[in-house]
Write an enzyme that holds these catalytic residues in place. Sequence first.
Site, PDB file in Angstrom:
ATOM      1  N   LYS A 163       0.886  -1.303   0.780  1.00 50.85           N
ATOM      2  CA  LYS A 163       0.249  -0.176  -0.097  1.00 50.85           C
ATOM      3  C   LYS A 163       0.686   1.648  -0.111  1.00 50.85           C
ATOM      4  O   LYS A 163       1.654   1.281  -0.246  1.00 50.85           O
ATOM      5  CB  LYS A 163      -1.191  -0.224   1.047  1.00 50.85           C
ATOM      6  CG  LYS A 163      -1.814  -1.612   1.274  1.00 50.85           C
ATOM      7  CD  LYS A 163      -3.131  -1.329  -0.032  1.00 50.85           C
ATOM      8  CE  LYS A 163      -3.823  -2.399  -0.422  1.00 50.85           C
ATOM      9  NZ  LYS A 163      -4.604  -2.922   0.759  1.00 50.85           N
TER      10      LYS A 163
HETATM   11  C1  LIG Z   1      -5.621  -4.422   0.304  1.00 50.51           C
HETATM   12  C2  LIG Z   1      -7.502  -4.109   1.111  1.00 50.51           C
HETATM   13  C3  LIG Z   1      -7.626  -4.110   1.858  1.00 50.51           C
HETATM   14  C4  LIG Z   1      -7.352  -4.854   3.247  1.00 50.51           C
HETATM   15  O1  LIG Z   1      -5.834  -4.659   3.501  1.00 50.51           O
HETATM   16  P1  LIG Z   1      -5.201  -4.872   4.945  1.00 50.51           P
HETATM   17  O2  LIG Z   1      -4.218  -4.085   5.390  1.00 50.51           O
HETATM   18  O3  LIG Z   1      -4.162  -6.449   4.431  1.00 50.51           O
HETATM   19  O4  LIG Z   1      -5.416  -6.094   5.921  1.00 50.51           O
HETATM   20  C5  LIG Z   1      -8.494  -3.572   1.850  1.00 50.51           C
HETATM   21  N1  LIG Z   1      -9.623  -3.379   1.379  1.00 50.51           N
HETATM   22  C6  LIG Z   1      -8.879  -3.016  -0.383  1.00 50.51           C
HETATM   23  C7  LIG Z   1      -9.957  -2.706  -0.963  1.00 50.51           C
HETATM   24  C8  LIG Z   1      -7.725  -3.690   0.178  1.00 50.51           C
HETATM   25  O5  LIG Z   1      -6.913  -3.041  -1.293  1.00 50.51           O
END
Ligand SMILES: *Cc1c(COP(=O)(O)O)cnc(C)c1O
Length: 369
Positions: A163
Amino acid sequence: MLYVPAGNNRTKTKRFESDFAEFIGGNCEAISVNSATAGLHLALEAIGISAGDEVITTPYTFTATAEVIRYLGAHPIFVDIDPNTFNIDPSKIEAAITSKTKAIIPVHFAGLACDMTSILTIARKHNLKMVEDAAHALPTRYQGQLIGSLDSDVTVFSFYATKTITTGEGGMIVTRNPEIAARCKVMRLHGISRDAFDRYTSTKPAWHYEVVAPGFKYNLTDLASSLGIHQLQKANRFQQRRQEMAERYTRELADLPLRFPPNAPDGDLHAWHLYVLRLTPQAGIERNQFIEAMAKCGIGCSVHFIPLHLHPYWRDSYHLQPQDFPYSLATYEQAVSLPLYTKMTDEDQTRVIAAIRGILSQCQNDSST
Ligand SMILES: *Cc1c(COP(=O)(O)O)cnc(C)c1O
């Protein structure tokens, strides 16, 4: 006399939370968690989602967005996307609302803000809660305002490894509602109420606590928070670099038979977590073959996302057909995520662009002979 503390007092995590709240613009609480999935789960629990409720969201997302609805025994109701933005189409939301609908979870796909004015208007009109899945959306702006500072009930960010900022694994819940904040904090750590911990007003000893609910183990570690403090300071610089790379892709591929991801409208800011191209029929190559050809050039591409209604669990549980969400399906079939990360060099990007040009010119030669 030197005082030996009874235990770790989690100072880095408190610092990361206060830095994050300040980054979003203050006047909010930031509650760290060990993933955005955990954060979304806590958010839905705190706004009172329970068994049998319905929650509206998009099929064009990662399964985490919808699985947390199932954790609480509630049901996701999927609404198709606007194919121009990849985001939930507000004009289709009202038709999906029933007497059981309790909330909407918009997802700011790739870091481009949803049409929040329309979605918030619908939520208010029908008395629905709103939890923003902002896993891609730091630092995204909507009409000048950072995502996290809008008028929804809760916003949840992700710091997963891929991210826009990362703590390895991690997430942040942002809310301006003190009751939601209090509930998330209790449920984040085993349902332990910390009220008894206020050593200035409490008559209870400092070691005393009360379990008030069967909570979860969703706290962020101090180790992760130490990373987060430094990553957050770079968030704006990272965004600038990502935007520069995104603009270069669009500029240098502009003459090819491709559909490019939209830029943010004036006044908005795109976080550019992802750069998702679409191969038009004129490109003369199917998406899967294109990704294979790129891999042969030593370039990894991906697909965001396989729409939820095509996955066995969602498809079978809710009897969904591919054509139920035609824009999600069509977008998915053409979508290719190009490499985009802040450590990428200009030379890396030159190679990616050259490889795409090489593959597509080959296909067009093939189709003209
Ligand atoms: C990555 C992601 C999540 C979950 O994030 P985590 O921190 O890995 O739990 C939720 N929603 C979307 C759209 C994502 O891309």
